[in-house]
Motif scaffolding. Structure first.
Motif, PDB file in Angstrom:
ATOM      1  N   ASP A   7       0.470  -0.977  -0.226  1.00  0.00           N
ATOM      2  CA  ASP A   7       0.093   0.021   0.233  1.00  0.00           C
ATOM      3  C   ASP A   7       0.077   1.198   0.023  1.00  0.00           C
ATOM      4  N   SER A   8       0.731   1.770  -0.132  1.00  0.00           N
ATOM      5  CA  SER A   8       0.990   3.620  -0.520  1.00  0.00           C
ATOM      6  C   SER A   8      -0.311   4.582   0.050  1.00  0.00           C
ATOM      7  N   ARG A   9       0.343   5.875   0.990  1.00  0.00           N
ATOM      8  CA  ARG A   9      -0.783   6.427   1.137  1.00  0.00           C
ATOM      9  C   ARG A   9      -0.253   7.791   0.929  1.00  0.00           C
ATOM     10  N   LEU A  35      -2.236   2.219   6.549  1.00  0.00           N
ATOM     11  CA  LEU A  35      -1.731   1.345   5.424  1.00  0.00           C
ATOM     12  C   LEU A  35      -1.982   0.069   5.397  1.00  0.00           C
ATOM     13  N   GLN A  36      -3.001  -0.631   4.409  1.00  0.00           N
ATOM     14  CA  GLN A  36      -3.280  -1.821   4.424  1.00  0.00           C
ATOM     15  C   GLN A  36      -2.386  -2.446   4.012  1.00  0.00           C
ATOM     16  N   ILE A 128      -2.591  -0.771   9.353  1.00  0.00           N
ATOM     17  CA  ILE A 128      -1.343   0.051  10.515  1.00  0.00           C
ATOM     18  C   ILE A 128      -1.286   1.649   9.974  1.00  0.00           C
ATOM     19  N   ARG A 129      -1.646   2.759  11.329  1.00  0.00           N
ATOM     20  CA  ARG A 129      -2.096   3.452  11.694  1.00  0.00           C
ATOM     21  C   ARG A 129      -0.843   4.350  12.055  1.00  0.00           C
ATOM     22  N   ASN A 151       3.784  11.039   4.512  1.00  0.00           N
ATOM     23  CA  ASN A 151       3.742  10.034   3.157  1.00  0.00           C
ATOM     24  C   ASN A 151       4.378   8.583   3.780  1.00  0.00           C
ATOM     25  N   GLY A 152       3.892   7.378   3.706  1.00  0.00           N
ATOM     26  CA  GLY A 152       3.944   5.987   3.575  1.00  0.00           C
ATOM     27  C   GLY A 152       3.792   5.531   2.802  1.00  0.00           C
ATOM     28  N   ILE A 153       4.910   4.059   2.071  1.00  0.00           N
ATOM     29  CA  ILE A 153       4.611   2.735   1.516  1.00  0.00           C
ATOM     30  C   ILE A 153       4.532   2.110   2.245  1.00  0.00           C
ATOM     31  N   ALA A 154       3.740   0.495   2.442  1.00  0.00           N
ATOM     32  CA  ALA A 154       4.058  -0.565   2.619  1.00  0.00           C
ATOM     33  C   ALA A 154       4.602  -1.333   1.473  1.00  0.00           C
TER      34      ALA A 154
END
Length: 159
Positions: A7-9, A35-36, A128-129, A151-154
């Motif tokens: 995921d990317s948010r 993030l999923q 995950i928050r 920004n976040g990337i999993a």
């Protein structure tokens, strides 16, 4: 296991200059993403990794400042947390970075980068928050004067 994108948010608190949100020692939430990670279950549950970046632009408040402590810095703190309910201190601290700002400083955007290997128990929750907070402590006032983004990337896997 091959690398698996999960995921990317992005979270945009503000995308314009000229803001005037006052900053204080009470942390202000400026980034909030979920993030999923469901796709990592069951084979990559213990191999999830998260990359996080955040930027905030601060400025001096237009108020008249006290003479006391004029040479002392004001400390800006950016904190990234995993979990929690959106209130500072309720999650697990992933990053806590401090920057000293002096009255004569030239101000630039403040950026942070963090990484996290969330525990399998968090991955099993499917999302995950992550949150980003900003706080200041010192002798003069600062405002959130411009863009603030998070920004976040999993991803998951071992090779």
């Amino acid at each position: 296991m091959p690398i698996q994108f999960l995921d990317s948010r992005i979270s945009i608190h503000s995308n314009e200059f000229g803001g005037s949100d006052p900053l204080s020692d009470l942390p202000l939430l400026i980034g909030d993403i979920g993030l999923q990670v469901l796709a990592a279950i069951p084979l990559n549950t213990s191999n999830v990794r998260v990359a996080l970046t955040g930027t905030a632009v601060i400025d001096f408040a237009p108020a008249v400042e006290p003479e006391e402590g004029i040479l002392d810095p004001t400390v800006v703190t950016l904190t990234v947390e995993r979990g929690g309910d959106g209130t500072a201190g309720t999650g697990v601290t992933i990053l806590n970075e401090q920057f000293e700002i002096y009255r004569w400083s030239t101000l630039f955007p403040i950026s942070v980068s963090a990484a996290d290997f969330p525990p399998a128990a968090d991955v099993l929750g499917h999302q995950i928050r992550y949150t980003l907070f900003i706080a200041v402590d010192g002798y003069f006032s600062l405002v959130l004067g411009g863009p603030a983004v998070f920004n976040g990337i999993a991803s998951a896997g071992t090779t």
